[in-house]
Design a protein around this motif. Structure first.
Motif, PDB file in Angstrom:
ATOM      1  N   GLY A 269       0.590  -1.232   0.170  1.00 48.38           N
ATOM      2  CA  GLY A 269      -0.021   0.065  -0.089  1.00 48.38           C
ATOM      3  C   GLY A 269       0.743   1.294  -0.151  1.00 48.38           C
ATOM      4  N   VAL A 270       1.937   1.196  -0.313  1.00 43.83           N
ATOM      5  CA  VAL A 270       2.942   2.386  -0.168  1.00 43.83           C
ATOM      6  C   VAL A 270       2.806   3.157  -1.533  1.00 43.83           C
ATOM      7  N   ARG A 271       2.580   4.418  -1.577  1.00 41.78           N
ATOM      8  CA  ARG A 271       2.583   5.089  -3.098  1.00 41.78           C
ATOM      9  C   ARG A 271       3.977   5.119  -3.588  1.00 41.78           C
ATOM     10  N   SER A 272       3.823   5.544  -4.983  1.00 42.51           N
ATOM     11  CA  SER A 272       5.275   5.432  -5.613  1.00 42.51           C
ATOM     12  C   SER A 272       5.988   6.768  -5.208  1.00 42.51           C
ATOM     13  N   ASP A 273       5.195   7.853  -5.187  1.00 41.06           N
ATOM     14  CA  ASP A 273       5.844   9.255  -4.347  1.00 41.06           C
ATOM     15  C   ASP A 273       6.444   9.045  -3.045  1.00 41.06           C
ATOM     16  N   VAL A 274       5.608   8.408  -2.230  1.00 43.98           N
ATOM     17  CA  VAL A 274       6.181   8.118  -0.874  1.00 43.98           C
ATOM     18  C   VAL A 274       7.436   7.201  -0.931  1.00 43.98           C
ATOM     19  N   TRP A 275       7.302   5.948  -1.641  1.00 46.37           N
ATOM     20  CA  TRP A 275       8.170   5.082  -1.789  1.00 46.37           C
ATOM     21  C   TRP A 275       9.727   6.001  -2.261  1.00 46.37           C
ATOM     22  N   ARG A 276       9.576   6.509  -3.068  1.00 47.15           N
ATOM     23  CA  ARG A 276      10.900   7.400  -3.498  1.00 47.15           C
ATOM     24  C   ARG A 276      11.561   8.319  -2.519  1.00 47.15           C
ATOM     25  N   GLU A 277      10.512   9.046  -1.873  1.00 49.11           N
ATOM     26  CA  GLU A 277      10.850  10.007  -0.817  1.00 49.11           C
ATOM     27  C   GLU A 277      11.388   9.014   0.498  1.00 49.11           C
ATOM     28  N   PHE A 278      10.941   8.121   0.715  1.00 43.88           N
ATOM     29  CA  PHE A 278      11.239   7.236   1.863  1.00 43.88           C
ATOM     30  C   PHE A 278      12.578   6.721   1.559  1.00 43.88           C
ATOM     31  N   LEU A 279      12.948   6.142   0.411  1.00 43.15           N
ATOM     32  CA  LEU A 279      14.444   5.678   0.216  1.00 43.15           C
ATOM     33  C   LEU A 279      15.353   6.945   0.131  1.00 43.15           C
ATOM     34  N   ASP A 280      14.685   8.067  -0.334  1.00 41.84           N
ATOM     35  CA  ASP A 280      15.948   9.079  -0.378  1.00 41.84           C
ATOM     36  C   ASP A 280      16.028   9.581   0.996  1.00 41.84           C
ATOM     37  N   ARG A 281      15.021   9.382   1.793  1.00 46.36           N
ATOM     38  CA  ARG A 281      15.402  10.081   3.256  1.00 46.36           C
ATOM     39  C   ARG A 281      15.830   9.146   4.275  1.00 46.36           C
ATOM     40  N   PHE A 282      15.526   7.797   4.036  1.00 48.07           N
ATOM     41  CA  PHE A 282      15.918   6.910   5.026  1.00 48.07           C
ATOM     42  C   PHE A 282      16.992   5.942   4.795  1.00 48.07           C
ATOM     43  N   GLY A 283      17.318   5.994   3.688  1.00 44.65           N
ATOM     44  CA  GLY A 283      18.497   5.029   2.902  1.00 44.65           C
ATOM     45  C   GLY A 283      18.057   4.003   2.242  1.00 44.65           C
ATOM     46  N   ASN A 284      19.180   3.014   1.871  1.00 43.24           N
ATOM     47  CA  ASN A 284      18.972   2.121   1.023  1.00 43.24           C
ATOM     48  C   ASN A 284      18.233   0.809   1.643  1.00 43.24           C
ATOM     49  N   ILE A 285      16.881   0.991   1.777  1.00 43.90           N
ATOM     50  CA  ILE A 285      16.098  -0.170   2.387  1.00 43.90           C
ATOM     51  C   ILE A 285      15.126  -0.759   1.504  1.00 43.90           C
ATOM     52  N   LYS A 286      15.373  -2.034   1.226  1.00 47.13           N
ATOM     53  CA  LYS A 286      14.591  -2.784   0.161  1.00 47.13           C
ATOM     54  C   LYS A 286      13.169  -2.763   0.341  1.00 47.13           C
ATOM     55  N   MET A 287      12.127  -2.077  -0.570  1.00 46.04           N
ATOM     56  CA  MET A 287      10.843  -2.185  -0.244  1.00 46.04           C
ATOM     57  C   MET A 287      10.183  -3.328  -0.982  1.00 46.04           C
ATOM     58  N   CYS A 288       9.888  -4.312  -0.044  1.00 43.29           N
ATOM     59  CA  CYS A 288       9.121  -5.444  -0.503  1.00 43.29           C
ATOM     60  C   CYS A 288       7.428  -5.683  -0.525  1.00 43.29           C
ATOM     61  N   GLU A 289       7.024  -5.193  -1.640  1.00 38.05           N
ATOM     62  CA  GLU A 289       5.539  -4.898  -1.538  1.00 38.05           C
ATOM     63  C   GLU A 289       4.900  -6.459  -1.907  1.00 38.05           C
ATOM     64  N   LEU A 290       3.921  -6.601  -1.206  1.00 40.94           N
ATOM     65  CA  LEU A 290       3.092  -7.915  -1.620  1.00 40.94           C
ATOM     66  C   LEU A 290       1.778  -7.461  -1.580  1.00 40.94           C
ATOM     67  N   TYR A 291       0.925  -8.559  -2.400  1.00 42.30           N
ATOM     68  CA  TYR A 291      -0.456  -8.471  -2.478  1.00 42.30           C
ATOM     69  C   TYR A 291      -1.200  -9.669  -2.048  1.00 42.30           C
ATOM     70  N   GLY A 292      -2.257  -9.464  -1.570  1.00 43.68           N
ATOM     71  CA  GLY A 292      -3.150 -10.707  -0.821  1.00 43.68           C
ATOM     72  C   GLY A 292      -4.044 -10.437  -0.168  1.00 43.68           C
ATOM     73  N   ALA A 293      -5.270 -10.502  -0.345  1.00 42.24           N
ATOM     74  CA  ALA A 293      -6.368 -10.219   0.606  1.00 42.24           C
ATOM     75  C   ALA A 293      -6.364 -11.213   1.529  1.00 42.24           C
ATOM     76  N   THR A 294      -6.967 -10.785   2.824  1.00 42.09           N
ATOM     77  CA  THR A 294      -6.874 -11.807   3.771  1.00 42.09           C
ATOM     78  C   THR A 294      -7.516 -13.206   3.549  1.00 42.09           C
ATOM     79  N   GLU A 295      -8.762 -13.265   2.966  1.00 47.16           N
ATOM     80  CA  GLU A 295      -9.615 -14.182   2.482  1.00 47.16           C
ATOM     81  C   GLU A 295      -9.160 -14.788   1.150  1.00 47.16           C
ATOM     82  N   GLY A 296      -8.382 -14.109   0.330  1.00 47.68           N
ATOM     83  CA  GLY A 296      -8.358 -14.372  -1.033  1.00 47.68           C
ATOM     84  C   GLY A 296      -7.363 -15.500  -1.431  1.00 47.68           C
TER      85      GLY A 296
END
Length: 619
Positions: free
Chosen positions: A339-366
């Motif tokens: 759920g992290v937006r692209s603009d926030v993703w870029r800002e987060f990496l720029d500000r807090f360092g080289n952290i690999k963001m591992c997005e996943l998708y899956g509904a609780t019941e899906g």
């Protein structure tokens, strides 16, 4: 001769490598991830062939023997080892064995905030073969009663800080439910579980009490967030728990990692991915009672956190914090969530360092999931030929006005082209089941699409609109319920909210559609909160939406709130706002209307409201 052959071979290898990078740039990413999936599948099949159904609880019990003194949960500075959690959860089991009539298969509801005893009660009841229903600790009154009734528990266990919440509804609870409080002092009608734990035995509970008869048997009930209505209790099987627990391992976490869990444990991300993931790894987790943006990085440094879980707006909240020195001074290397937006993703990496963001998708019941194992910014996951074999999914053309998939003249659904948003569905079959919801069967049936491409086929309807690009990356586009149609066009609420959120005086924007008499579809409305010490500039809001949005997507109405209501997983609550609409007769918050003549938003008075309702003012 030999030299020329070697030179030619080297040149050929370089050329093939260049060709692979050009035509198949993600080949090796896909290959290594596929190997992981195959390894995990083989491991599970081995247990089945041996006649052993090895659940998440079984894995925990084996770790308690193998590494008893290793920290499992760190909470407010206190360390709870694997052995500690095993013994405390056994005490819970023995209390219920000796002081209740609970039996294998019974449901017990759990209403607790994040704390070690949440895990102790969960595991203790699991040791008895009970199904545990995680209740959202934020819900109250009728909504709480609805959740309790829908899962039909024999007992309810309540945390000390939530006893007053339950006391309010005690007279309305269904008969036959015993209430247990995790406190020494409890109201009348509630039994103190904490008191009985002090004298209970911590000897191991025989495995015969909880041994799973099938991986498809229920393990938990986890409630949907209820952003579009009352929550539903999703049935989480032993198989789904195992799959959820493999998420951290799939992204490359190890037993040496320290996982920071600030997400609520009543949600699948906190419990299945977080606690279950730590057990799969044999790792340590730092559990936080509640997410705090101001304390986040201090905690990470204090406990040497290497991985944290996120969901919804958590990363954006961190980016909104005042900048400080040494923000990259930490050991965090991975962040897992969605759920992290692209603009926030870029800002987060720029500000807090080289952290690999591992997005996943899956509904609780899906019955489908995606994992972004490449780190592609903005994507929720990636698919390939092999993934398609495991999950028979499709993206369908969708009619937003009728709120259903579009069908052709023959009655079959229509697939979208790459690059177009479509409704994500996944076929329900033996190897990929959908377990549905507790209670009324109509809730389960509503999530199924039948006769999609041929007679008799059945698909799970995720309710999510996704886009698949030419490189087979998936991007979340919107929820079908949150998307509305206006002026013959489809409006994506996330797009509008992002544009409004760019204004320097806007703290939060929540966009939805509202019904206007005699108009087809729904008109856009934005509910916003202002940043501290900032004032609302109505002309700037008008200029912003007109500049960056197509005319049909510009919100016709504006509502100013002091506080934005969210669910426990940081999703903005829209249902109530949609119900209230844009009437100043019902709403005490300041309301504004988009005036194209004045090129600004103007106060929505009762007189102006009446003119709009009567059709004297055109939208």
């Amino acid at each position: 001769m030999l030299l020329s052959c070697l030179t030619g071979l080297a040149a050929g290898i370089v050329f093939l490598h260049f060709l692979q990078k050009l035509l198949f740039p993600y080949f090796w990413d896909d290959f290594w991830f596929l190997l992981k999936v195959v390894r995990y599948g083989i491991r599970m099949e081995k247990y089945v062939l041996k006649g052993e159904l090895f659940t998440v609880l079984d894995k925990f019990l084996s770790l308690a023997k193998k590494q008893p003194q290793k920290p499992f949960i760190i909470y407010e500075g206190d360390i709870h080892t694997y052995q500690d959690v095993d013994k405390r959860s056994s005490r819970v089991a023995h209390v219920f064995l000796n002081h209740s009539t609970l039996k294998r298969g019974d449901t017990v509801a759990l209403l607790m905030s994040n704390e070690p005893d949440f895990v102790h009660v969960w595991f203790g009841l699991a040791k008895l073969g009970c199904v545990v229903a995680f209740l959202n600790s934020n819900i109250r009154s009728n909504c709480l009663l609805h959740c309790i009734r829908s899962c039909e528990p024999r007992a309810l266990v309540v945390g000390a800080d939530l006893l007053e919440t339950v006391e309010e509804i005690l007279p309305s609870l269904p008969e036959g439910i015993t209430i247990w409080g995790m406190s020494d002092s409890v109201p009348q009608g509630i039994t103190s579980l904490k008191e009985k734990l002090s004298t209970a035995s911590d000897r191991p509970v025989p495995r015969s009490y909880h041994v799973a008869s099938s991986l498809k048997s229920p393990h938990l009930y986890i409630f949907t967030s209820g952003t579009t209505g009352l929550p539903k209790a999703a049935i989480i099987s032993q198989l789904q728990s195992l799959k959820g627990s493999a998420g951290l391992w799939g992204f490359g976490c190890t037993a040496n990692d320290i996982i920071y869990i600030t997400l609520p444990l009543y949600h699948s991300s906190g419990s299945l991915v977080g606690i279950g993931g730590c057990i799969e790894l044999g790792a340590t987790c730092v559990l936080k009672k509640k997410f705090s943006a101001s304390q986040f990085w201090n905690d990470c440094r204090k406990y040497n956190v290497t991985v944290f879980l996120y969901i919804g707006e958590l990363c954006r909240y961190l980016c909104k914090q005042p900048k400080r020195e040494g923000e990259k001074d930490h050991q965090v290397r991975l962040a897992v969530g969605n759920g992290v937006r692209s603009d926030v993703w870029r800002e987060f990496l720029d500000r807090f360092g080289n952290i690999k963001m591992c997005e996943l998708y899956g509904a609780t019941e899906g019955n489908i999931s995606f994992m972004n194992y490449t780190g592609k910014i903005g994507s929720v996951g990636r698919t390939n030929f092999f993934h398609k074999l495991l999950f028979s999914y499709d993206l369908l053309k969708y009619d937003f006005q009728k709120d259903e998939p579009i069908r052709n003249e023959q009655g079959w659904c229509i697939r979208v082209k790459k690059g177009e948003p479509g409704l994500l569905i996944c076929q329900v079959k033996k190897k990929n089941p959908f377990f549905g919801y507790a209670g009324s069967k109509k809730h389960t049936e509503k999530k199924l699409l039948c006769d999609v491409f041929k007679k008799g086929d059945v698909y799970f309807n995720t309710g999510d609109l996704m886009v698949q690009d030419q490189d087979n990356f998936f991007y979340f586009w919107d929820r079908t319920g949150d998307t509305f149609r206006w002026k013959g066009e489809n409006v994506a609420t996330t797009e509008v909210a992002d544009v409004i959120g760019m204004l320097d005086f806007i703290q939060e924007a929540n966009v939805y559609g509202v019904t206007v008499p005699d108009y087809e579809g729904k008109a856009g409305m934005a509910s916003v909160t202002l940043k501290p010490n900032k004032s609302l500039d109505l002309e700037k809001v008008y200029e912003q939406v007109v500049t960056f949005l197509p005319a049909y997507a510009c919100p016709r109405f504006l509502r100013i709130q002091e506080k934005m209501e969210t669910t426990g997983t940081f999703k903005l609550q829209k249902f109530q706002l949609m119900e209230e609409g844009f009437s100043p007769l019902k709403i005490s918050d300041p309301l504004y209307f988009m005036d194209n003549l004045k090129k600004s938003y103007v106060p929505l008075t009762k007189e102006l409201y009446n003119q709009i309702v009567l059709g004297k003012v055109k939208l």
